[in-house]
Design an enzyme around this catalytic site. Structure first.
Site, PDB file in Angstrom:
ATOM      1  N   ASP A  26       0.864   2.068  -5.794  1.00 50.02           N
ATOM      2  CA  ASP A  26      -0.500   1.931  -5.292  1.00 50.02           C
ATOM      3  C   ASP A  26      -1.484   2.378  -6.367  1.00 50.02           C
ATOM      4  OD1 ASP A  26      -2.572   1.517  -3.407  1.00 50.02           O
ATOM      5  OD2 ASP A  26      -1.289   2.247  -1.786  1.00 50.02           O
ATOM      6  N   HIS A  80      -2.203   1.676   3.949  1.00 46.53           N
ATOM      7  CA  HIS A  80      -1.478   1.291   2.737  1.00 46.53           C
ATOM      8  C   HIS A  80       0.023   1.275   3.003  1.00 46.53           C
ATOM      9  CE1 HIS A  80      -4.811   1.977  -0.357  1.00 46.53           C
ATOM     10  NE2 HIS A  80      -5.366   2.302   0.802  1.00 46.53           N
TER      11      HIS A  80
END
Length: 374
Positions: free
Chosen positions: A117, A19
Site C-alpha cells: 500500500d 484498504h
C-alpha cells in the site's frame, strides 16, 4: 508452452479496512489462479477478516505481525476504525514500527512479489535488497492518482484551492476536481504529522522503482485517466485490476434474514441505500440534514451506520432538505439521466467476466515479470 511457475505473493495493506478488504479480494482472486498468498496484517485485523472461502483457504496464509506500542495510540488500536481521526498519525507511526518484523518475514519466506500500500515508505529498498519484486496496489481510482502524481516536482500544490480544478497536466476536458471541503482534508496529506513524514512523501516514495502500479479501476470507466497515468505521469506499467466488488459472504447473522425479507417487500428500484463508510465523521447537523431528508422524501431507505471508535454517539432526528434531491434522482423525469447512468454502471459492476479478465492480465504480468535470478 511451459506452465508458469506457481508464485508466492505477499500482500501488505495499510491498517484501514477500506484498504484491507480490497487487498483481500485481490489476494483471493490471485489464489484462485493457483498462487500462494501471504496476507500480512496485525493480529486484531486478521481476526476481523471475513471468512476465507474454502476453495482458496489452503492457498492463503494469514500472517500476524504484532503492532508495536507507541505513545498516544490506545490499546487494541490496530486499524483506523479503532481510533479517532486525530490519532491516525500515531497509528502510522506504529505501522512504521513493523519494518523489522516485516523484513524478517520477507527474508525467511522469500516471496516472489510483495504487493503493498501507500504507507510503508521504507519497504522498497528492503524488497530490492532481498531480490523481491514489489508492486503498489492503489485502492484509489486512476483520476485521483493523477492529481497526486506531480508532473513538475517544482510546482506542487501549495494551498487547497489548487485542487479545485484539474491539474494542468490533464490534456482532456474533465469536470473531475475536488470540492473545497474535500481539498482541505486532502491537503493534510501534504503536511507532516506525528508519524514524522507526510502522506504524500509515503505515496511518492513507494511508487518510485515499483515494477507495477495496480489500480482498482477499469478502462470502461476510467480509460483516459489510466492512459494518462501510464503514459506521461508514470514510467512503469499501470495495470487496472477491476473494481474488485466484494464476493458474496455466507452469514449466520439472523438480522440479514429480516433485511432480506424487508428488501423483497419493496418495489423494484425504489430503495435508497446510504453508507458513509467507517472513515467519515459527519457532524450532528449533517446527520440531521440527511435523516430529515430521507424521511421527507417518503422513499424506503436502508441506512448502514457504523460508529467509529472515539466518535460521539449520533441520534437520528426526523425530517429535512435532502428530500428534493432524492425525489429528483429516484422518481422525477428530470432525474432519469442519473438513473440511466446508474444502470449503465451496474452492467460494469456486475460483469464478473469483465473483472476476471482484468485479474487474468494482472496475474499474467506477475507470472512473466517475476524475478528469475533469485
Amino acid at each position: 508452452m511451459a506452465e508458469p511457475k506457481k508464485l508466492h505473493i505477499a500482500m501488505f495493506p495499510w491498517l484501514a479496512f477500506g484498504h484491507i478488504i480490497p487487498f483481500l479480494e485481490l489476494g483471493k482472486l490471485i489464489a484462485r489462479k493457483g498462487h500462494h498468498v501471504s496476507f500480512i496484517s496485525t493480529p486484531r485485523n486478521i481476526e476481523r477478516l471475513p471468512k476465507i472461502p474454502p476453495d482458496v483457504a489452503p492457498l492463503i496464509t494469514l500472517v500476524k505481525l504484532p503492532l508495536p506500542h507507541v505513545e498516544n495510540l490506545p490499546e487494541n488500536g490496530e486499524a483506523t476504525t479503532d481510533v479517532p481521526h486525530h490519532i491516525i498519525p500515531y497509528l502510522k507511526k506504529a505501522h512504521d514500527g513493523l519494518e523489522k518484523p516485516l523484513s524478517h518475514f520477507l527474508e525467511s519466506s522469500s516471496p516472489d512479489w510483495i504487493i503493498h500500500d501507500f504507507a510503508p515508505h521504507w519497504l522498497p529498498p528492503i524488497a530490492t535488497k532481498l531480490g523481491i519484486s514489489h508492486a503498489f496496489f492503489s485502492i484509489l481510482k486512476a483520476s485521483t492518482l493523477c492529481f497526486f502524481m506531480i508532473k513538475d516536482a517544482q510546482d506542487p500544490p501549495t494551498k487547497p484551492e489548487h485542487l479545485l480544478v484539474p491539474p494542468k497536466w490533464v490534456p482532456f476536458p474533465t469536470k473531475i476536481a475536488f470540492r473545497l471541503f474535500e481539498a482541505k482534508k486532502i491537503f493534510d496529506n501534504y503536511e507532516e504529522n506525528a508519524s514524522g513524514v507526510t502522506d504524500i512523501f509515503r505515496f511518492m516514495t513507494v511508487i518510485q522503482g515499483t515494477k507495477a502500479l495496480a489500480v482498482r479501476t477499469c478502462m470502461e470507466i476510467e480509460g483516459e485517466w489510466v492512459n494518462l497515468l501510464g503514459g506521461e505521469l508514470h514510467n512503469t506499467p499501470v495495470i487496472p485490476v477491476s473494481l474488485l466488488p466484494p464476493s458474496a459472504q455466507e452469514s449466520n447473522d439472523s438480522s440479514w434474514d429480516r433485511i432480506d425479507e424487508w428488501l423483497n417487500n419493496q418495489e423494484k428500484e425504489s430503495v435508497v441505500y446510504i453508507a458513509l463508510g467507517s472513515e467519515v465523521e459527519p457532524s450532528q447537523e449533517d446527520f440531521n440534514e440527511l435523516a430529515f431528508g430521507l424521511e421527507q422524501s417518503g422513499l424506503p431507505f436502508f441506512w448502514a451506520l457504523r460508529k467509529r471508535s472515539g466518535s460521539v454517539a449520533v441520534e437520528l432526528p426526523e425530517g429535512d432538505s435532502v428530500a428534493q434531491t432524492l425525489t429528483l434522482v429516484m422518481k422525477d423525469e428530470e432525474g432519469k439521466i442519473y438513473r440511466d447512468k446508474a444502470k449503465e454502471m451496474t452492467t460494469i459492476f456486475a460483469d464478473e467476466d469483465l473483472h476476471y479478465r482484468y485479474i487474468d492480465k494482472f496475474v499474467e504480468f506477475l507470472e512473466h515479470q517475476s524475478d528469475v535470478h533469485r
